[in-house]
Design an enzyme around this catalytic site. Sequence first.
Site, PDB file in Angstrom:
ATOM      1  N   GLU B 121       0.848  -1.206   0.000  1.00 40.32           N
ATOM      2  CA  GLU B 121       0.000   0.000   0.000  1.00 40.32           C
ATOM      3  C   GLU B 121       0.877   1.249   0.000  1.00 40.32           C
ATOM      4  O   GLU B 121       0.663   2.180  -0.778  1.00 40.32           O
ATOM      5  CB  GLU B 121      -0.934   0.007   1.222  1.00 40.32           C
ATOM      6  CG  GLU B 121      -1.784   1.279   1.291  1.00 40.32           C
ATOM      7  CD  GLU B 121      -2.658   1.359   2.548  1.00 40.32           C
ATOM      8  OE1 GLU B 121      -2.966   0.316   3.158  1.00 40.32           O
ATOM      9  OE2 GLU B 121      -3.022   2.495   2.920  1.00 40.32           O
ATOM     10  N   CYS B 182      -8.243   4.039   8.280  1.00 39.35           N
ATOM     11  CA  CYS B 182      -9.668   3.819   8.000  1.00 39.35           C
ATOM     12  C   CYS B 182     -10.416   3.468   9.280  1.00 39.35           C
ATOM     13  O   CYS B 182      -9.832   3.069  10.290  1.00 39.35           O
ATOM     14  CB  CYS B 182      -9.857   2.751   6.928  1.00 39.35           C
ATOM     15  SG  CYS B 182      -9.408   1.108   7.475  1.00 39.35           S
TER      16      CYS B 182
END
Lengths: 270, 270
Positions: B121, B182
């Site tokens: 990521e 998140c």
Amino acid sequence: MQVKLAKHSGFCFGVKKAVEEASNVKGKANTFGPLIHNPQVVQELAKKGITKIDRLEDADASSIIIRTHGASDKLIHEISSKGYNIIDLTCPFVKKVQEYAKDLEKVGYRVVVIGEKDHPEVLAIADNLKNPFVVEKPEDVDGLVEDKIGVVVQTTQSVQNFAEIIKKLGKWSDVKVHNTICNATKERQESAAELAEKVDLMIVVGGKSSGNTKRLVELCSGIKETKHIETDDDLQREWFDGKNVVGVTAGASTPDWVIRRVVKRIENEF
Amino acid sequence: MQVKLAKHSGFCFGVKKAVEEASNVKGKANTFGPLIHNPQVVQELAKKGITKIDRLEDADASSIIIRTHGASDKLIHEISSKGYNIIDLTCPFVKKVQEYAKDLEKVGYRVVVIGEKDHPEVLAIADNLKNPFVVEKPEDVDGLVEDKIGVVVQTTQSVQNFAEIIKKLGKWSDVKVHNTICNATKERQESAAELAEKVDLMIVVGGKSSGNTKRLVELCSGIKETKHIETDDDLQREWFDGKNVVGVTAGASTPDWVIRRVVKRIENEF
């Protein structure tokens, strides 16, 4: 008694500039609130015809000086619309904070002002905003509901307190931070902490209502026994019992001559 | 043995969506790297013809799946220019981080990516930037010289580590932070910590290379004795000696059936 003076202490750029320019004003003028938070300097200026007022109705001169901590656009507009000549001695670094805060609000951020709720610098910054959120300590951010947060900070804030608050703001999703603590503040805090480590007692010289002086006192108290004085007359003999080396620092609004007298008196009398 | 399951654990939105969509692909497809960091799920997908490749040269299908962690614009462009059909299963929250990072660079910020230097990521986010600065831990920010800093963070980072780094960035004069951790990550970390307080042992279930699982292990280890397992086969009898209540949590890429088997086995066999 041996005295060590902090590497950085006393008048900062903004204060020096303001005191010089106020001293050079021809004739009478009024400052809106004290020009700087140092009673000795304010008294000297008064002798030259530069006197403090707290309300515009009390003005007895045609020129109004805006003090180093600044004033809101609203107040400046009011003074000027009543026909007074404005001499703006706002510290340029404080002006910058005011601009950042207004810009952040303009682009949709809820503006967080980190600083003392009742300090004139913070009051003026906040007064330019529609919906300011003033934060003194980390817990204060809990009430903040907006997701888009723009942060400015009083120029004389404690670097440590600022960092703790920023850490808490890490929970918000969109945070824009202008670290507006000025260099003079950072240097004074760093060199006070450094000196406090090396001495037996710290003396911090500065006005009792001077925010940056109070922060130096707090900082040094966490490291070594510390006393806050305004002038050499506040020194007390018993503080020095059993001490060998004394550290001296001073707030950004403390004039050199006040600091020198403190150092001399400790060296000679204790 | 009594088992308590963390309130939030296992598959998050992005993983669930990606695994479902990959399972529904008709015919063969290759994922560029593992779709998610869970060997059991990757194995199940392989049975359906969705196989992992590490280099484009090894592709043996006409469709290439972009994994949940995303890929850089450069890589996507390369894949598409070679005529492959792209199935983009990048987590939408990861996509958002990539967009924020590019936007920050566009308006003149040096972009700081908080996350694991070698995690796909982070690599993909950084690969889209001209001059990324990847920060894993607070000390890493020391090398940063620019004054204008834009921050994004790996979606699965530790909230605590992020906060410590943000605190350190308080020294910079202009900092823009997008807190892109998140919600699934925050919820899983909070409920893992809450549960760890109440049990005698914590079992964290998840892939050995799953970043968010490793962070849950670290977090729980600071509170209670903690073991990291991939499946129920890794459970060891002696861990449960003298324990009454065991807490179980799982990373965002751990499927329900793996978690259920762990819970059942602890309840029945230990």
